[in-house]
Design an enzyme around this catalytic site. Structure first.
Site, PDB file in Angstrom:
ATOM      1  N   GLY A  51       0.874  -1.172   0.000  1.00  0.00           N
ATOM      2  CA  GLY A  51       0.000   0.000   0.000  1.00  0.00           C
ATOM      3  C   GLY A  51       0.903   1.211   0.000  1.00  0.00           C
ATOM      4  N   GLU A  52       0.685   2.088   0.945  1.00  0.00           N
ATOM      5  CA  GLU A  52       1.529   3.286   1.065  1.00  0.00           C
ATOM      6  C   GLU A  52       2.064   3.321   2.492  1.00  0.00           C
ATOM      7  OE1 GLU A  52       3.035   5.553  -0.845  1.00  0.00           O
ATOM      8  OE2 GLU A  52       3.771   6.109   1.141  1.00  0.00           O
ATOM      9  N   SER A  53       3.370   3.118   2.608  1.00  0.00           N
ATOM     10  CA  SER A  53       3.956   2.963   3.941  1.00  0.00           C
ATOM     11  C   SER A  53       3.768   4.199   4.815  1.00  0.00           C
ATOM     12  CB  SER A  53       5.446   2.626   3.816  1.00  0.00           C
ATOM     13  OG  SER A  53       6.122   3.616   3.063  1.00  0.00           O
ATOM     14  N   CYS A  83       6.245  -5.208   0.284  1.00  0.00           N
ATOM     15  CA  CYS A  83       6.352  -3.877  -0.312  1.00  0.00           C
ATOM     16  C   CYS A  83       6.261  -2.799   0.777  1.00  0.00           C
ATOM     17  CB  CYS A  83       5.310  -3.723  -1.410  1.00  0.00           C
ATOM     18  SG  CYS A  83       5.755  -2.449  -2.584  1.00  0.00           S
ATOM     19  N   ARG A 112      12.588   3.599  -0.272  1.00  0.00           N
ATOM     20  CA  ARG A 112      11.247   3.665  -0.868  1.00  0.00           C
ATOM     21  C   ARG A 112      11.326   4.040  -2.339  1.00  0.00           C
ATOM     22  NH1 ARG A 112       8.089   8.042   0.726  1.00  0.00           N
ATOM     23  NH2 ARG A 112       6.149   7.128   0.044  1.00  0.00           N
ATOM     24  N   ILE A 141       5.536  -2.950  -7.640  1.00  0.00           N
ATOM     25  CA  ILE A 141       4.681  -1.774  -7.846  1.00  0.00           C
ATOM     26  C   ILE A 141       5.223  -0.638  -6.976  1.00  0.00           C
ATOM     27  CG2 ILE A 141       2.330  -0.858  -7.718  1.00  0.00           C
ATOM     28  CD1 ILE A 141       1.398  -3.886  -7.690  1.00  0.00           C
ATOM     29  N   ARG A 142       5.844   0.360  -7.613  1.00  0.00           N
ATOM     30  CA  ARG A 142       6.491   1.446  -6.855  1.00  0.00           C
ATOM     31  C   ARG A 142       7.265   0.850  -5.667  1.00  0.00           C
ATOM     32  NH1 ARG A 142       1.632   2.816  -7.972  1.00  0.00           N
ATOM     33  NH2 ARG A 142       0.876   2.594  -5.837  1.00  0.00           N
ATOM     34  N   HIS A 178       4.975  -8.385  -4.589  1.00  0.00           N
ATOM     35  CA  HIS A 178       3.632  -8.743  -4.117  1.00  0.00           C
ATOM     36  C   HIS A 178       3.244 -10.160  -4.517  1.00  0.00           C
ATOM     37  CE1 HIS A 178       2.243  -4.669  -2.969  1.00  0.00           C
ATOM     38  NE2 HIS A 178       3.029  -4.248  -3.936  1.00  0.00           N
ATOM     39  N   GLU A 180       1.074 -11.896  -3.263  1.00  0.00           N
ATOM     40  CA  GLU A 180      -0.370 -12.082  -3.046  1.00  0.00           C
ATOM     41  C   GLU A 180      -1.199 -11.732  -4.268  1.00  0.00           C
ATOM     42  OE1 GLU A 180       1.514  -9.743  -1.797  1.00  0.00           O
ATOM     43  OE2 GLU A 180       0.506  -7.797  -1.905  1.00  0.00           O
TER      44      GLU A 180
HETATM   45  N1  GLN Z   1       5.703   3.083  -2.667  1.00  0.00           N
HETATM   46  C1  GLN Z   1       4.937   2.551  -1.587  1.00  0.00           C
HETATM   47  C2  GLN Z   1       5.424   3.071  -0.238  1.00  0.00           C
HETATM   48  O1  GLN Z   1       6.297   3.838  -0.171  1.00  0.00           O
HETATM   49  C3  GLN Z   1       4.955   1.035  -1.583  1.00  0.00           C
HETATM   50  C4  GLN Z   1       4.229   0.500  -2.774  1.00  0.00           C
HETATM   51  C5  GLN Z   1       3.568  -0.814  -2.562  1.00  0.00           C
HETATM   52  O2  GLN Z   1       3.369  -1.257  -1.422  1.00  0.00           O
HETATM   53  N2  GLN Z   1       3.190  -1.423  -3.645  1.00  0.00           N
HETATM   54  O3  GLN Z   1       4.914   2.670   0.767  1.00  0.00           O
END
Ligand code: GLN
Length: 198
Positions: A51-53, A83, A112, A141-142, A178, A180
């Site tokens: 997600g977004e840390s 991630c 990150r 993903i990012r 990921h 999952e």
């Molecule tokens: N870029 C996201 C972060 O900094 C991580 C991306 C992801 O969990 N797919 O948290």
């Protein structure tokens, strides 16, 4: 106890919670969504989703979850982070937002968004010796990268150029990618083995 169903949680503050619940359920675990300290206290292991840390960090502080999570990790709870979840397990991060904090536990430096905007997302096959054959089809993903690996932390997977994208230390497991989302269950199995052994 052979055959018993491990009772595990997925941290459900933000991120791809449902995908982890599905994989863990398919592997025979009893899965709970975790948002409160009392819910954390009732499980034997935890997955921190992607997600977004920085958002998961902020929400964990707002929900009074940061210290309970740090305590659980220090007490030896098995935790698997994918991630953003890996970022949250790192003792040190690079390129966090201002005042971004982690739960920590893994003696690693994680950067990150390490692949920059040119290469936001990609997929590749990874050799993961601890999982054997076939290779892991990994979706990034990012994604973050593990830039420094402390003593006792085992790199489990590397990109073709040698950069580390999966690590383990005792009961803590983290992947930049990921599993999952691709039907890859072996990392979650490894996590559940750790839960059963704990
Ligand atoms: N870029 C996201 C972060 O900094 C991580 C991306 C992801 O969990 N797919 O948290």
């Amino acid at each position: 106890m052979a055959g018993r169903r491990p009772r595990v949680g997925v941290l459900a503050l933000q991120g791809d919670v449902r995908e982890h619940v599905r994989v863990l359920s398919e592997l025979g675990a009893d899965v709970e969504l975790i948002r409160r300290p009392a819910e954390l206290a009732a499980v034997e292991g935890l997955v921190i989703p992607g997600g977004e840390s920085s958002v998961i960090d902020k929400l964990s502080r707002a929900f009074g979850m940061q210290q309970p999570l740090r305590d659980a990790i220090a007490a030896g709870m098995p935790v698997y982070g994918t991630c953003a979840g890996l970022i949250l397990l790192a003792d040190r991060i690079a390129d966090g937002i201002r005042d971004q904090q982690t739960f920590g536990g893994l003696d690693v430096l994680v950067r990150r968004n390490a692949f920059g905007s040119q290469l936001d997302s990609f997929e590749t096959d990874l050799d993961v010796p601890v999982l054997g054959e076939p290779p892991v089809h990994a979706v990034f993903i990012r994604a973050p990268l593990v830039q420094e690996v402390g003593e006792g932390v085992e790199p489990l997977a590397r990109l073709a150029d040698g950069r580390v994208v999966a690590v383990r230390r005792e009961q803590l497991l983290g992947t930049s990618f990921h599993p999952e989302v691709t039907g890859e269950h072996r990392f979650h199995s490894l996590f559940l083995d750790t839960v059963r052994a704990a």
